[in-house]
Design an enzyme around this catalytic site. Structure first.
Site, PDB file in Angstrom:
ATOM      1  N   HIS A 107     -52.544 -19.978  -6.786  1.00 41.46           N
ATOM      2  CA  HIS A 107     -51.604 -21.018  -7.011  1.00 41.46           C
ATOM      3  C   HIS A 107     -51.104 -21.695  -5.437  1.00 41.46           C
ATOM      4  O   HIS A 107     -50.640 -20.968  -4.932  1.00 41.46           O
ATOM      5  CB  HIS A 107     -50.467 -20.650  -7.728  1.00 41.46           C
ATOM      6  CG  HIS A 107     -50.725 -20.167  -9.330  1.00 41.46           C
ATOM      7  ND1 HIS A 107     -50.139 -19.035  -9.813  1.00 41.46           N
ATOM      8  CD2 HIS A 107     -51.275 -21.201 -10.216  1.00 41.46           C
ATOM      9  CE1 HIS A 107     -50.660 -19.153 -11.375  1.00 41.46           C
ATOM     10  NE2 HIS A 107     -51.250 -20.622 -11.508  1.00 41.46           N
ATOM     11  N   GLY A 108     -51.271 -22.874  -5.754  1.00 40.10           N
ATOM     12  CA  GLY A 108     -50.636 -23.637  -4.254  1.00 40.10           C
ATOM     13  C   GLY A 108     -51.642 -24.085  -3.505  1.00 40.10           C
ATOM     14  O   GLY A 108     -52.795 -23.696  -3.715  1.00 40.10           O
ATOM     15  N   ASN A 113     -51.761 -28.373 -10.390  1.00 44.89           N
ATOM     16  CA  ASN A 113     -50.452 -28.601 -10.365  1.00 44.89           C
ATOM     17  C   ASN A 113     -49.866 -29.253  -9.206  1.00 44.89           C
ATOM     18  O   ASN A 113     -49.402 -30.292  -8.832  1.00 44.89           O
ATOM     19  CB  ASN A 113     -49.436 -27.355 -11.159  1.00 44.89           C
ATOM     20  CG  ASN A 113     -48.053 -27.833 -11.392  1.00 44.89           C
ATOM     21  OD1 ASN A 113     -47.658 -29.077 -11.141  1.00 44.89           O
ATOM     22  ND2 ASN A 113     -47.344 -26.822 -11.757  1.00 44.89           N
ATOM     23  N   THR A 114     -50.130 -28.456  -8.129  1.00 50.51           N
ATOM     24  CA  THR A 114     -49.619 -28.891  -6.764  1.00 50.51           C
ATOM     25  C   THR A 114     -50.091 -30.154  -6.334  1.00 50.51           C
ATOM     26  O   THR A 114     -49.335 -30.942  -5.843  1.00 50.51           O
ATOM     27  CB  THR A 114     -49.992 -27.666  -5.733  1.00 50.51           C
ATOM     28  OG1 THR A 114     -49.734 -26.264  -6.217  1.00 50.51           O
ATOM     29  CG2 THR A 114     -49.057 -27.871  -4.509  1.00 50.51           C
ATOM     30  N   ASP A 122     -47.464 -22.802 -20.525  1.00 50.40           N
ATOM     31  CA  ASP A 122     -48.344 -22.125 -18.962  1.00 50.40           C
ATOM     32  C   ASP A 122     -47.355 -21.205 -18.676  1.00 50.40           C
ATOM     33  O   ASP A 122     -46.209 -21.470 -18.172  1.00 50.40           O
ATOM     34  CB  ASP A 122     -48.486 -23.323 -18.389  1.00 50.40           C
ATOM     35  CG  ASP A 122     -49.376 -23.043 -17.016  1.00 50.40           C
ATOM     36  OD1 ASP A 122     -50.311 -21.964 -17.298  1.00 50.40           O
ATOM     37  OD2 ASP A 122     -49.338 -23.655 -16.198  1.00 50.40           O
ATOM     38  N   HIS A 123     -48.008 -20.092 -18.351  1.00 47.40           N
ATOM     39  CA  HIS A 123     -47.341 -18.923 -17.579  1.00 47.40           C
ATOM     40  C   HIS A 123     -45.868 -18.668 -18.313  1.00 47.40           C
ATOM     41  O   HIS A 123     -44.746 -19.219 -17.793  1.00 47.40           O
ATOM     42  CB  HIS A 123     -47.126 -19.088 -15.845  1.00 47.40           C
ATOM     43  CG  HIS A 123     -48.496 -19.166 -15.414  1.00 47.40           C
ATOM     44  ND1 HIS A 123     -49.040 -17.931 -15.186  1.00 47.40           N
ATOM     45  CD2 HIS A 123     -48.960 -20.067 -15.016  1.00 47.40           C
ATOM     46  CE1 HIS A 123     -50.250 -18.307 -14.592  1.00 47.40           C
ATOM     47  NE2 HIS A 123     -50.194 -19.613 -14.513  1.00 47.40           N
ATOM     48  N   HIS A 125     -57.064 -20.979 -12.976  1.00 46.39           N
ATOM     49  CA  HIS A 125     -55.835 -21.348 -12.459  1.00 46.39           C
ATOM     50  C   HIS A 125     -55.947 -21.494 -10.895  1.00 46.39           C
ATOM     51  O   HIS A 125     -57.060 -21.379 -10.199  1.00 46.39           O
ATOM     52  CB  HIS A 125     -54.679 -20.411 -12.734  1.00 46.39           C
ATOM     53  CG  HIS A 125     -54.242 -20.368 -14.346  1.00 46.39           C
ATOM     54  ND1 HIS A 125     -53.217 -20.485 -14.555  1.00 46.39           N
ATOM     55  CD2 HIS A 125     -55.033 -20.062 -15.461  1.00 46.39           C
ATOM     56  CE1 HIS A 125     -53.046 -20.400 -15.992  1.00 46.39           C
ATOM     57  NE2 HIS A 125     -54.337 -20.243 -16.406  1.00 46.39           N
ATOM     58  N   GLY A 126     -54.712 -22.129 -10.482  1.00 45.36           N
ATOM     59  CA  GLY A 126     -54.458 -22.395  -9.049  1.00 45.36           C
ATOM     60  C   GLY A 126     -55.720 -23.371  -8.530  1.00 45.36           C
ATOM     61  O   GLY A 126     -56.484 -23.245  -7.496  1.00 45.36           O
ATOM     62  N   SER A 138     -45.033 -25.193 -17.503  1.00 41.27           N
ATOM     63  CA  SER A 138     -44.447 -23.445 -17.050  1.00 41.27           C
ATOM     64  C   SER A 138     -43.016 -23.192 -17.698  1.00 41.27           C
ATOM     65  O   SER A 138     -42.420 -24.179 -18.033  1.00 41.27           O
ATOM     66  CB  SER A 138     -44.550 -23.525 -15.558  1.00 41.27           C
ATOM     67  OG  SER A 138     -43.453 -24.073 -15.042  1.00 41.27           O
TER      68      SER A 138
HETATM   69  P1  13P Z   1     -51.967 -25.187  -8.707  1.00 36.87           P
HETATM   70  O1  13P Z   1     -50.652 -25.505  -8.421  1.00 36.87           O
HETATM   71  O2  13P Z   1     -52.566 -24.425  -7.531  1.00 36.87           O
HETATM   72  O3  13P Z   1     -52.847 -26.414  -8.808  1.00 36.87           O
HETATM   73  O4  13P Z   1     -52.147 -24.223  -9.812  1.00 36.87           O
HETATM   74  C1  13P Z   1     -51.781 -24.955 -10.932  1.00 36.87           C
HETATM   75  C2  13P Z   1     -51.920 -23.761 -12.044  1.00 36.87           C
HETATM   76  O5  13P Z   1     -52.639 -22.896 -12.329  1.00 36.87           O
HETATM   77  C3  13P Z   1     -51.027 -24.078 -13.295  1.00 36.87           C
HETATM   78  O6  13P Z   1     -51.085 -22.685 -14.180  1.00 36.87           O
END
Ligand code: 13P
Length: 286
Positions: free
Chosen positions: A183-184, A236-237, A80-81, A212-213, A48
């Site tokens: 996300h998260g 990611n999280t 990313d983003h 995503h997420g 990101s």
């Molecule tokens: P998470 O942190 O929910 O896994 O999402 C990651 C994401 O979509 C990064 O672009």
């Protein structure tokens, strides 16, 4: 080596999804790559804007290219983003394989203008790069959440007709929809995905879909989402949590150790385990 576009097409044909994992440091990269290599699967590393500022734009490109060349391995780098044209352009100029222009906060028509500008720039380059855009709101941060972020509801999910219109107007390569994903990781559990909506969006928009997420989504929802038309999944999280927990544990058990290559080794191994489990699920590997 096949291009990222070809790997995504192949994933869709096989009914699997490519794993996209974010990094903030070398430990993350090693853990993710070790897992991908073990399973011989193509992999996308995402940064990101915040992650990129920390790692370094050119440094990230150099790391990925070094692995790709040394091992002749399909490892790709995604911006990313990224929130404006300039940051997308800088990433593509530096050598990223793809970028996500995230303009969901703008009104639809302004989102279209900005996204199209990124697509046109990507097409003007003399190498293949992919542009992805997001439509519908899914929150903003890869962190631990007490509750579902404000502003996420059925009303902010992507409508299939909007997806069709958006893709026609922008010519993006990949679409990231809002289909119940956030996300998260939400304390009481992440919401369920709207599988029917994924199916309708994929049919309507005509380009591969990226979920995503991914952190906190159930195995069953992942499997159904891939069947319904998801070709890439972002996590990611879960990696951030794994990193922190492994580091905390090691430091507690070894209060006098100061060599980073020792204190951080368990974090690499823990990230590898998380990524391996996700990749197996996304690729129906037992
Ligand atoms: P998470 O942190 O929910 O896994 O999402 C990651 C994401 O979509 C990064 O672009």
């Amino acid at each position: 080596m096949k291009t990222l576009r070809e790997y995504i097409k192949e994933a869709e044909e096989k009914g699997v999804a490519i794993g996209h994992f974010n990094i903030s440091n070398l430990e993350g990269l090693h853990g993710i790559y070790n897992a991908a290599k073990k399973l011989s699967l193509p992999i996308v590393i995402g940064l990101s804007e915040g992650e990129e500022n920390f790692v370094g734009r050119e440094e990230a490109v150099a790391l990925i290219q070094a692995i790709r060349q040394r091992d002749n391995y399909p490892i790709f780098l995604n911006a990313d983003h990224h929130y404006n044209f300039e940051s997308v352009k800088l990433a593509l100029d530096a050598g990223y394989d793809s970028a996500i222009i995230d303009a969901v906060k703008l009104p639809l028509e302004e989102n279209i203008i900005l996204t199209k500008k990124c697509v046109d720039y990507a097409k003007s380059l003399n190498r293949e790069v992919l542009i992805e855009a997001e439509l519908g709101f899914i929150g903003t941060s890869s962190k631990l959440l007490d509750e579902i972020p404000e502003g996420i509801s059925e009303a902010t999910m992507t409508k299939p007709e909007d997806a069709k219109y958006f893709v026609e107007k922008t010519s993006i390569d990949l679409l990231a929809p809002s289909v119940g994903n956030v996300h998260g990781m939400v304390k009481g559990g992440n919401p369920r995905l709207d599988i029917e909506r994924i199916k309708k969006i994929r049919e309507a928009c005509g380009v591969p879909l990226v979920l995503h997420g991914g952190s906190g989504i159930s195995d069953e929802d992942f499997t159904d989402a891939i069947k319904a038309g998801i070709s890439m999944i972002h996590i990611n999280t879960e990696i951030r949590v794994a990193y922190r927990e492994a580091l905390e544990k090691y430091l507690k058990e070894n209060p006098k150790e100061v060599a980073p290559y020792k204190t951080l080794q368990p974090a690499v191994e823990t990230i590898e385990k998380v990524v391996e489990a996700r990749l197996k699920l996304f690729n129906h590997i037992k």
